[in-house]
Write an enzyme that holds these catalytic residues in place. Sequence first.
Site, PDB file in Angstrom:
ATOM      1  N   HIS A  11      59.075   1.911  52.911  1.00  0.00           N
ATOM      2  CA  HIS A  11      60.473   2.372  52.854  1.00  0.00           C
ATOM      3  C   HIS A  11      61.441   1.331  52.275  1.00  0.00           C
ATOM      4  O   HIS A  11      61.250   0.122  52.407  1.00  0.00           O
ATOM      5  CB  HIS A  11      60.934   2.747  54.265  1.00  0.00           C
ATOM      6  CG  HIS A  11      60.911   1.564  55.187  1.00  0.00           C
ATOM      7  ND1 HIS A  11      61.974   0.712  55.332  1.00  0.00           N
ATOM      8  CD2 HIS A  11      59.924   1.067  55.976  1.00  0.00           C
ATOM      9  CE1 HIS A  11      61.664  -0.247  56.185  1.00  0.00           C
ATOM     10  NE2 HIS A  11      60.416  -0.046  56.587  1.00  0.00           N
TER      11      HIS A  11
ATOM     12  N   HIS B 184      53.699  -3.683  37.687  1.00  0.00           N
ATOM     13  CA  HIS B 184      52.389  -3.093  37.977  1.00  0.00           C
ATOM     14  C   HIS B 184      52.023  -3.451  39.415  1.00  0.00           C
ATOM     15  O   HIS B 184      51.899  -4.627  39.747  1.00  0.00           O
ATOM     16  CB  HIS B 184      51.352  -3.661  36.993  1.00  0.00           C
ATOM     17  CG  HIS B 184      49.978  -3.116  37.176  1.00  0.00           C
ATOM     18  ND1 HIS B 184      48.928  -3.474  36.357  1.00  0.00           N
ATOM     19  CD2 HIS B 184      49.457  -2.228  38.063  1.00  0.00           C
ATOM     20  CE1 HIS B 184      47.829  -2.839  36.743  1.00  0.00           C
ATOM     21  NE2 HIS B 184      48.123  -2.079  37.783  1.00  0.00           N
TER      22      HIS B 184
ATOM     23  N   SER C 236      42.458   3.135  26.488  1.00  0.00           N
ATOM     24  CA  SER C 236      41.883   2.096  27.344  1.00  0.00           C
ATOM     25  C   SER C 236      41.321   2.731  28.617  1.00  0.00           C
ATOM     26  O   SER C 236      41.429   3.945  28.820  1.00  0.00           O
ATOM     27  CB  SER C 236      43.019   1.151  27.743  1.00  0.00           C
ATOM     28  OG  SER C 236      44.038   1.936  28.371  1.00  0.00           O
TER      29      SER C 236
HETATM   30  C1  LIG Z   1      45.637 -15.054  39.639  1.00  0.00           C
HETATM   31  C2  LIG Z   1      44.938 -14.833  38.313  1.00  0.00           C
HETATM   32  C3  LIG Z   1      45.917 -14.221  37.307  1.00  0.00           C
HETATM   33  C4  LIG Z   1      44.504 -16.206  37.811  1.00  0.00           C
HETATM   34  O1  LIG Z   1      43.845 -16.072  36.616  1.00  0.00           O
HETATM   35  P1  LIG Z   1      43.503 -17.400  35.771  1.00  0.00           P
HETATM   36  O2  LIG Z   1      44.764 -18.142  35.472  1.00  0.00           O
HETATM   37  O3  LIG Z   1      42.657 -16.966  34.619  1.00  0.00           O
HETATM   38  O4  LIG Z   1      42.716 -18.270  36.805  1.00  0.00           O
HETATM   39  P2  LIG Z   1      41.191 -18.740  36.793  1.00  0.00           P
HETATM   40  O5  LIG Z   1      40.273 -17.564  36.868  1.00  0.00           O
HETATM   41  O6  LIG Z   1      41.021 -19.715  35.660  1.00  0.00           O
HETATM   42  O7  LIG Z   1      41.073 -19.537  38.168  1.00  0.00           O
HETATM   43  C5  LIG Z   1      41.738 -20.763  38.371  1.00  0.00           C
HETATM   44  C6  LIG Z   1      41.548 -21.151  39.838  1.00  0.00           C
HETATM   45  O8  LIG Z   1      42.305 -20.264  40.675  1.00  0.00           O
HETATM   46  C7  LIG Z   1      41.425 -19.562  41.587  1.00  0.00           C
HETATM   47  N1  LIG Z   1      41.869 -18.176  41.678  1.00  0.00           N
HETATM   48  C8  LIG Z   1      42.040 -17.319  40.636  1.00  0.00           C
HETATM   49  N2  LIG Z   1      42.480 -16.149  41.083  1.00  0.00           N
HETATM   50  C9  LIG Z   1      42.600 -16.268  42.417  1.00  0.00           C
HETATM   51  C10 LIG Z   1      43.026 -15.360  43.415  1.00  0.00           C
HETATM   52  N3  LIG Z   1      43.415 -14.126  43.121  1.00  0.00           N
HETATM   53  N4  LIG Z   1      43.046 -15.800  44.692  1.00  0.00           N
HETATM   54  C11 LIG Z   1      42.639 -17.063  45.006  1.00  0.00           C
HETATM   55  N5  LIG Z   1      42.236 -17.962  44.080  1.00  0.00           N
HETATM   56  C12 LIG Z   1      42.214 -17.560  42.801  1.00  0.00           C
HETATM   57  C13 LIG Z   1      40.027 -19.692  40.977  1.00  0.00           C
HETATM   58  O9  LIG Z   1      39.028 -19.607  41.957  1.00  0.00           O
HETATM   59  C14 LIG Z   1      40.114 -21.043  40.337  1.00  0.00           C
HETATM   60  O10 LIG Z   1      39.948 -22.025  41.342  1.00  0.00           O
HETATM   61  P3  LIG Z   1      39.266 -23.452  41.027  1.00  0.00           P
HETATM   62  O11 LIG Z   1      40.156 -24.106  40.005  1.00  0.00           O
HETATM   63  O12 LIG Z   1      39.266 -24.132  42.360  1.00  0.00           O
HETATM   64  O13 LIG Z   1      37.907 -23.139  40.477  1.00  0.00           O
HETATM   65  C15 LIG Z   1      43.729 -13.886  38.432  1.00  0.00           C
HETATM   66  O14 LIG Z   1      42.599 -14.510  39.001  1.00  0.00           O
HETATM   67  C16 LIG Z   1      44.017 -12.657  39.249  1.00  0.00           C
HETATM   68  O15 LIG Z   1      44.023 -12.620  40.469  1.00  0.00           O
HETATM   69  N6  LIG Z   1      44.284 -11.567  38.495  1.00  0.00           N
HETATM   70  C17 LIG Z   1      44.574 -10.289  39.076  1.00  0.00           C
HETATM   71  C18 LIG Z   1      43.654  -9.232  38.497  1.00  0.00           C
HETATM   72  C19 LIG Z   1      43.935  -7.910  39.121  1.00  0.00           C
HETATM   73  O16 LIG Z   1      44.427  -7.804  40.220  1.00  0.00           O
HETATM   74  N7  LIG Z   1      43.647  -6.866  38.399  1.00  0.00           N
HETATM   75  C20 LIG Z   1      43.962  -5.535  38.878  1.00  0.00           C
HETATM   76  C21 LIG Z   1      43.839  -4.513  37.830  1.00  0.00           C
HETATM   77  S1  LIG Z   1      44.310  -2.951  38.477  1.00  0.00           S
END
Ligand SMILES: CC(C)(COP(=O)(O)OP(=O)(O)OC[C@H]1O[C@@H](n2cnc3c(N)ncnc32)[C@H](O)[C@@H]1OP(=O)(O)O)[C@@H](O)C(=O)NCCC(=O)NCCS
Length: 196
Positions: free
Chosen positions: A126, A135, A10
């Site tokens: 710390h 993660h 990946s």
């Molecule tokens: C929080 C998270 C898991 C939600 O994913 P999801 O359940 O698929 O959510 P959606 O994309 O369907 O969004 C749903 C709602 O939450 C909001 N939202 C999603 N992620 C958000 C975040 N991080 N901060 C603020 N709002 C967020 C969207 O804007 C949406 O709002 P709306 O209903 O008003 O349109 C995802 O957005 C996230 O932050 N993932 C982390 C990814 C990451 O950090 N990857 C790093 C790899 S190293």
Amino acid sequence: MKRLVIIGASGHGKVIADIAVRNGYEEIVFLDDNESIKECAGFKVVGKTSDASRISGDKIIAIGDAKIRERMMHKVKTVSLIHPDAVISRRVEIGEGTVVMAGTVINSDVHIGRGCIINTGASIDHDCNLGNFIHVSVGAHVAGTCSIGNGTWIGAGATISNNINICADCMIGAGAVVIKNIKNIGIYIGVPAEKK
Ligand SMILES: CC(C)(COP(=O)(O)OP(=O)(O)OC[C@H]1O[C@@H](n2cnc3c(N)ncnc32)[C@H](O)[C@@H]1OP(=O)(O)O)[C@@H](O)C(=O)NCCC(=O)NCCS
């Protein structure tokens, strides 16, 4: 010859391959269940994940999903890998199968369990205690004296304020700022972070 078998061809696996090269591995191969993937970051895919116990070399699991990583780690003994450009206090314990990416800072008296990912540019201050299969995503920050339960995922750029406890199996959204203890499993987003 120092040989590493990376399970999971990946994007995450590519980053691990670079860390492996920097740690002196001379031969790197991948395993992946998707037969259409023949190589990853210039290294060959030589079999499936089920071949892991048969194939020789050190092993590491490069699968982002914590539950899958945990399941595989029951079957395969793994090494931990630390990028040489991570800054890690001499008083840090890091468990088997954990990877620490470039640019991270981990300060004194931190315990990190098994199968964790401390991703690029993250910091853990710390006296923190991180369980297993956690993660901490790219650029996320965990301030001092926090405790994070097994399987929790801290999203990219999130901040966990000091003295905070987060229970197991939570998702902290990208950019969230956690300022209160989290006691119930769930997805938490926003500033300050609230349950979604
Ligand atoms: C929080 C998270 C898991 C939600 O994913 P999801 O359940 O698929 O959510 P959606 O994309 O369907 O969004 C749903 C709602 O939450 C909001 N939202 C999603 N992620 C958000 C975040 N991080 N901060 C603020 N709002 C967020 C969207 O804007 C949406 O709002 P709306 O209903 O008003 O349109 C995802 O957005 C996230 O932050 N993932 C982390 C990814 C990451 O950090 N990857 C790093 C790899 S190293």
